[in-house]
Every structure is written in structure tokens, then in C-alpha cells.
Design a protein around this motif. Structure first.
Motif, PDB file in Angstrom:
ATOM      1  N   SER A   1       0.826  -1.212   0.000  1.00 16.16           N
ATOM      2  CA  SER A   1       0.000   0.000   0.000  1.00 16.16           C
ATOM      3  C   SER A   1       0.860   1.262   0.000  1.00 16.16           C
ATOM      4  O   SER A   1       0.440   2.302  -0.534  1.00 16.16           O
ATOM      5  CB  SER A   1      -0.941  -0.003   1.208  1.00 16.16           C
ATOM      6  OG  SER A   1      -0.223  -0.179   2.413  1.00 16.16           O
TER       7      SER A   1
ATOM      8  N   HIS B   1      -7.890  -3.908   3.117  1.00 12.36           N
ATOM      9  CA  HIS B   1      -7.162  -4.321   1.923  1.00 12.36           C
ATOM     10  C   HIS B   1      -6.120  -3.246   1.582  1.00 12.36           C
ATOM     11  O   HIS B   1      -6.362  -2.058   1.810  1.00 12.36           O
ATOM     12  CB  HIS B   1      -8.145  -4.499   0.762  1.00 12.36           C
ATOM     13  CG  HIS B   1      -7.557  -5.214  -0.405  1.00 12.36           C
ATOM     14  ND1 HIS B   1      -6.765  -4.569  -1.340  1.00 12.36           N
ATOM     15  CD2 HIS B   1      -7.629  -6.519  -0.800  1.00 12.36           C
ATOM     16  CE1 HIS B   1      -6.392  -5.442  -2.266  1.00 12.36           C
ATOM     17  NE2 HIS B   1      -6.892  -6.628  -1.959  1.00 12.36           N
TER      18      HIS B   1
ATOM     19  N   ALA C   1      -7.509  -0.302  -0.139  1.00  7.30           N
ATOM     20  CA  ALA C   1      -8.315   0.577   0.718  1.00  7.30           C
ATOM     21  C   ALA C   1      -7.412   1.490   1.536  1.00  7.30           C
ATOM     22  O   ALA C   1      -7.692   2.688   1.691  1.00  7.30           O
ATOM     23  CB  ALA C   1      -9.209  -0.253   1.639  1.00  7.30           C
TER      24      ALA C   1
ATOM     25  N   LEU D   1     -13.428  -4.918   4.242  1.00 12.70           N
ATOM     26  CA  LEU D   1     -12.007  -4.643   4.014  1.00 12.70           C
ATOM     27  C   LEU D   1     -11.632  -3.169   4.128  1.00 12.70           C
ATOM     28  O   LEU D   1     -10.644  -2.722   3.537  1.00 12.70           O
ATOM     29  CB  LEU D   1     -11.576  -5.158   2.626  1.00 12.70           C
ATOM     30  CG  LEU D   1     -11.791  -6.655   2.373  1.00 12.70           C
ATOM     31  CD1 LEU D   1     -11.507  -6.993   0.923  1.00 12.70           C
ATOM     32  CD2 LEU D   1     -10.904  -7.489   3.299  1.00 12.70           C
ATOM     33  N   GLN D   2     -12.399  -2.395   4.923  1.00  9.25           N
ATOM     34  CA  GLN D   2     -12.147  -0.958   5.053  1.00  9.25           C
ATOM     35  C   GLN D   2     -11.553  -0.597   6.408  1.00  9.25           C
ATOM     36  O   GLN D   2     -11.774  -1.291   7.406  1.00  9.25           O
ATOM     37  CB  GLN D   2     -13.449  -0.182   4.861  1.00  9.25           C
ATOM     38  CG  GLN D   2     -14.084  -0.378   3.503  1.00  9.25           C
ATOM     39  CD  GLN D   2     -13.112  -0.131   2.370  1.00  9.25           C
ATOM     40  OE1 GLN D   2     -12.639   0.994   2.180  1.00  9.25           O
ATOM     41  NE2 GLN D   2     -12.827  -1.170   1.598  1.00  9.25           N
TER      42      GLN D   2
ATOM     43  N   THR E   1     -11.838   0.020  -3.440  1.00 12.71           N
ATOM     44  CA  THR E   1     -11.999  -1.413  -3.185  1.00 12.71           C
ATOM     45  C   THR E   1     -13.060  -2.007  -4.093  1.00 12.71           C
ATOM     46  O   THR E   1     -12.893  -3.105  -4.644  1.00 12.71           O
ATOM     47  CB  THR E   1     -12.363  -1.649  -1.710  1.00 12.71           C
ATOM     48  OG1 THR E   1     -11.401  -1.003  -0.871  1.00 12.71           O
ATOM     49  CG2 THR E   1     -12.389  -3.134  -1.387  1.00 12.71           C
TER      50      THR E   1
ATOM     51  N   PHE F   1     -14.082 -10.721  -4.298  1.00 12.08           N
ATOM     52  CA  PHE F   1     -14.431 -10.391  -2.920  1.00 12.08           C
ATOM     53  C   PHE F   1     -15.253 -11.512  -2.296  1.00 12.08           C
ATOM     54  O   PHE F   1     -14.976 -11.966  -1.177  1.00 12.08           O
ATOM     55  CB  PHE F   1     -15.212  -9.078  -2.875  1.00 12.08           C
ATOM     56  CG  PHE F   1     -15.718  -8.718  -1.509  1.00 12.08           C
ATOM     57  CD1 PHE F   1     -14.916  -8.028  -0.615  1.00 12.08           C
ATOM     58  CD2 PHE F   1     -16.992  -9.091  -1.094  1.00 12.08           C
ATOM     59  CE1 PHE F   1     -15.373  -7.718   0.655  1.00 12.08           C
ATOM     60  CE2 PHE F   1     -17.455  -8.786   0.165  1.00 12.08           C
ATOM     61  CZ  PHE F   1     -16.650  -8.093   1.047  1.00 12.08           C
TER      62      PHE F   1
END
Length: 442
Positions: A7, A67, A70, A261-262, A316, A328
Motif C-alpha cells: 500500500s 485491503h 483501501a 475490508l475498510q 476497493t 471479494f
């Protein structure tokens, strides 16, 4: 072990792309880099005093790492720091929020809807019950005794009447107890929990809908935890049918910061009838001028809201849309499969026994013994020993009155059980390691 850094690479490229979109005069910014480095490393040192929430060996509470897409999108948005209250402060991120909210509404089968993101499930449920109170100001809100405790607290804050009913042995709202309340009249809204935080159980929505035909109440679905299971087909047939009926309820809450996934905090409230906007709309002498369209602040009880949450969720959804058979959904299916496999191991174990078959990805089990008081003590001791073996579980108090035909003596009001939220896709591949560490902790 190294923490995820992909990320950071994405963020660097994203910031270069972002800054190229602003043709502005240079401005001077002066920071004490050495002092900042000292402080950030000191902050990192403090943050080391944490459980490894991101790792599969953390299998206790409902904590799922965001994720990388995200995290990168959220952090990139923070350089702009948009406020999704009005278009004036969120020219890009407000439309992105409307898109992701529409994605979630579509997931539940709604084309027409009203909704927005919130700071979390508590605020989302507050708005849903606030609207319920506007529609039926003098009627009672009913939820099960396994519904999230915030429903009772929210009702108190809103000065709404609240009552709760008992659940069956699987933690689902008792239809018999519910109908007894309905016969007495004056019920405005029934909360159906689509994935309880304790057992992960899903209330019998089909049967509640049948009661609705006779008693004329609204239905609010608290799907903060379980809403995304709507995408799965590896659930029990009965559970699949419950989620398929979500398009018939009046309002829904879902938390993208749980299964979606946030980063925290990112909840969402949805209403099937867009006309409930009339309860929200207000005027501000300085805010709503950029667009003639409805601003998100005009349909939200919250004022300032982080636009970064919408940006993270939008990115995402672009990478992994919330659709059946998508990437997902396949990842979420792994969590469900991990729970089923763990349940099978417990059912065959000489030391443990599952309390109920999991409906989602939460598994609760007890230690075998002669008396519930002794079994509770054994579970608590095992919980501590497991942590020493870097296996992180949680505890759950199961009412012993719900047991029947058991081969142990009930001498306590509750049985303290062990509980795992197997909500990380990696849990499927780590299950044997988890089982081995559990065995070492006995």
C-alpha cells in the motif's frame, strides 16, 4: 514477520498522480523532519503494545485488516482531506460515496434507495431507529436479547420505547416470544439481526415477514456484521433464503469496516423508501451552494464525515466489486469454509464441543467436563494459555438454560465458552496451525 507494504508503494504513485492534477502556484511548507521522525518512531513504539489484529493467529474479536487498495486510497485522500458533508468540501468524494452506497443497495436488491456512509454501525443504527421513531413516534422498538446492545442504548437516547425478546438455543430471535409482544400491540419496528456479534446467528427473517403481514410493523435489518454474506452460496440453504429476503425490509445497516475490508470507521445505513429524506432535509446559510443535487449532509444526522472513507471503499469496489462469484465473495467464502472446517474438528474432538453450528464465520465452543462451573474455569484458563502460545481467542457467555439433553451437570447460569471470528481469508490456510496451537494450550 514483515507488515504489508504494498500500500505504501501504491500511495507514492497515487500522490504523484494526484498532485499533477492541480496547476497551482507553489506554496512553502516547512516541517522539522528530524523532530517528526523522532515523534513518529516514538508513536510506532507505543503502537507495538497491541495484539496482532492483522494476523490469522488473531482469531478472537471481529478485527479484519483493510485491503492494501483501501489503505492506499484512504491515505491518498487524506492529502486532500475532503469532508463529505457537502459538495463544497467533497467535489470528488461525495459522488464516489453515492456510487458505493448504490453498489451496496444493489447487493441487497434495491434499485431505489436512500442512504449514506456513517462513522460506523452504531451511528448507522441510530439513524435507522431515528427514522423509525419519526414514522411511529409512540410505538415500541423490539430486538432480541442477542441483538447488539446499542439498539437499547440508542432507543434510550432517542426517547423511544424499547423491548427485547428472548432467543432460541442458536441465538436467533424467538418467534413465539416475538408474537406474544406483537399481540399486545403498539410495536412500530422489529430489529432482525443478520449475524449476531456473539454467535454469528441470523434471525428468521422469512417468519418475521409473515408476522409483519398480520401485525403491520416495520423491519430494520441490522446486517452490520453479516450483510456481505448475502453474496455467498456456501451457507446453509435456510440462511441463504434469509439473506435473499433482505430486499423486502424497510432499512438495512452494514459495516464495510467489518467484512468489507475498510479502515475504521465506515458504516452504512440504507432505506428502501427514498421518501424518508423528508425527515432529514434542513437548510444551512453557508453550506449547500455548490450543487443543486441533494448533498449528503442533507440526508445524514452526522455533519462532518471523512471523505477518505468513501474513497477507500470506492477503490476497493473498483478492484473487487461486491457481487456474487467475484473475487471479494470468493475471499469471504474462504472464511466461511474455515468456520465449517473448525466446527467439524470441534465436533470430533475429545476435549471440546461446538455450541451451535456456525451460520456465518463465528465459531463458539466449550471445553468438555462434568459441571458447567468447572468447564467455564477450564475455558478461561485455556484462553490465557492460548495467548501465551500466540493464539488470540475471545470468550462468550452462553446461557445454560438453553442447553437440552446434555451429558454434564448444569450448576451455573452461564457457560463460559471460547469464541473465534474466522473472518480473515487467510484463516482457511492457517486452520491447522490454529488447531495445533489450541492443542498445545490444553
Amino acid at each position: 514477520m514483515k507488515l504489508e507494504r504494498e500500500s505504501i508503494k501504491l500511495l507514492t504513485k497515487a500522490l504523484e498522480k494526484l498532485e499533477s492534477g492541480f496547476d497551482l502556484p507553489e506554496m512553502s511548507q516547512s516541517f522539522d523532519s528530524e523532530k517528526m521522525e523522532e515523534v513518529i518512531l516514538k508513536t510506532a513504539e507505543r503502537m507495538r503494545d497491541n495484539y496482532p489484529y492483522f494476523h490469522p493467529l488473531f482469531a478472537g474479536q471481529m478485527l479484519k485488516p483493510p485491503h492494501p487498495i483501501a489503505k492506499a486510497a484512504y491515505m491518498m485522500a487524506m492529502w486532500i482531506n475532503p469532508n463529505n458533508h457537502a459538495m463544497d468540501g467533497s467535489k470528488a468524494s461525495s459522488p464516489m460515496e453515492k456510487e458505493v452506497v448504490a453498489d451496496l443497495a444493489k447487493m441487497f436488491g434495491w434499485k431505489e434507495h436512500l442512504g449514506h456512509l456513517t462513522g460506523g454501525g452504531t451511528m448507522a443504527n441510530l439513524e435507522a431507529l431515528w427514522v423509525a421513531g419519526k414514522i411511529h413516534p409512540d410505538k415500541t422498538i423490539i430486538a432480541s436479547d442477542q441483538a447488539h446492545y446499542t439498539h437499547e442504548r440508542i432507543s434510550e437516547v432517542l426517547k423511544l420505547k424499547f423491548d427485547k425478546v428472548e432467543t432460541d438455543h442458536q441465538g436467533r430471535i424467538s418467534l413465539k416470544a416475538l408474537e406474544e409482544k406483537l399481540r399486545k400491540g403498539n410495536v412500530g419496528t422489529v430489529v432482525c439481526t443478520m449475524g449476531t456479534t456473539g454467535l454469528g446467528s441470523v434471525d428468521p427473517l422469512k417468519e418475521v415477514l409473515e408476522l409483519q403481514k398480520e401485525y403491520k410493523f416495520r423491519i430494520h435489518a441490522d446486517a452490520a456484521y453479516g450483510g456481505y454474506f448475502k453474496l455467498l452460496e456456501n451457507l446453509d440453504t435456510e440462511t441463504v433464503e434469509k439473506f435473499e429476503l433482505l430486499n423486502t425490509v424497510d432499512s438495512i445497516v452494514i459495516d464495510p469496516h467489518k467484512q468489507g475490508l475498510q479502515p475504521y470507521g465506515c458504516g452504512c445505513v440504507l432505506f428502501q423508501n427514498p421518501d424518508v429524506a423528508k425527515y432529514y432535509i434542513h437548510d444551512s446559510p453557508y453550506t449547500y451552494f455548490t450543487s443543486d443535487d441533494l448533498h449528503l449532509g442533507e440526508i445524514s444526522l452526522e455533519c462532518s464525515r471523512a471523505g477518505a472513507s468513501a474513497v477507500g471503499l470506492w477503490a476497493t469496489h473498483q478492484l473487487m466489486p461486491p457481487v456474487k462469484d467475484g473475487e471479494f465473495a470468493k475471499d469471504l467464502s474462504k472464511s466461511r469454509n474455515a468456520a465449517l472446517k473448525f466446527y467439524e474438528k470441534l465436533a470430533e474432538s475429545a476435549q471440546f464441543f461446538p455450541i451451535v453450528k456456525p451460520e456465518t464465520d463465528i465459531v463458539v465452543w466449550g471445553t468438555k467436563g462434568e459441571r458447567t462451573s468447572e468447564m467455564s474455569q477450564a475455558a478461561q484458563a485455556l484462553f490465557k494459555r492460548a495467548e501465551e502460545n500466540q493464539l488470540y481467542l475471545s470468550l462468550y457467555k452462553y446461557p445454560t438454560a438453553k442447553f437440552s439433553n446434555v451429558d454434564f451437570e448444569i450448576d451455573s447460569e452461564y457457560l463460559v465458552c471460547l469464541r473465534s471470528s474466522l473472518m480473515k481469508p487467510e484463516h482457511k490456510d492457517w486452520l491447522e496451525e490454529i488447531w495445533a496451537r489450541l492443542g498445545k494450550s490444553i
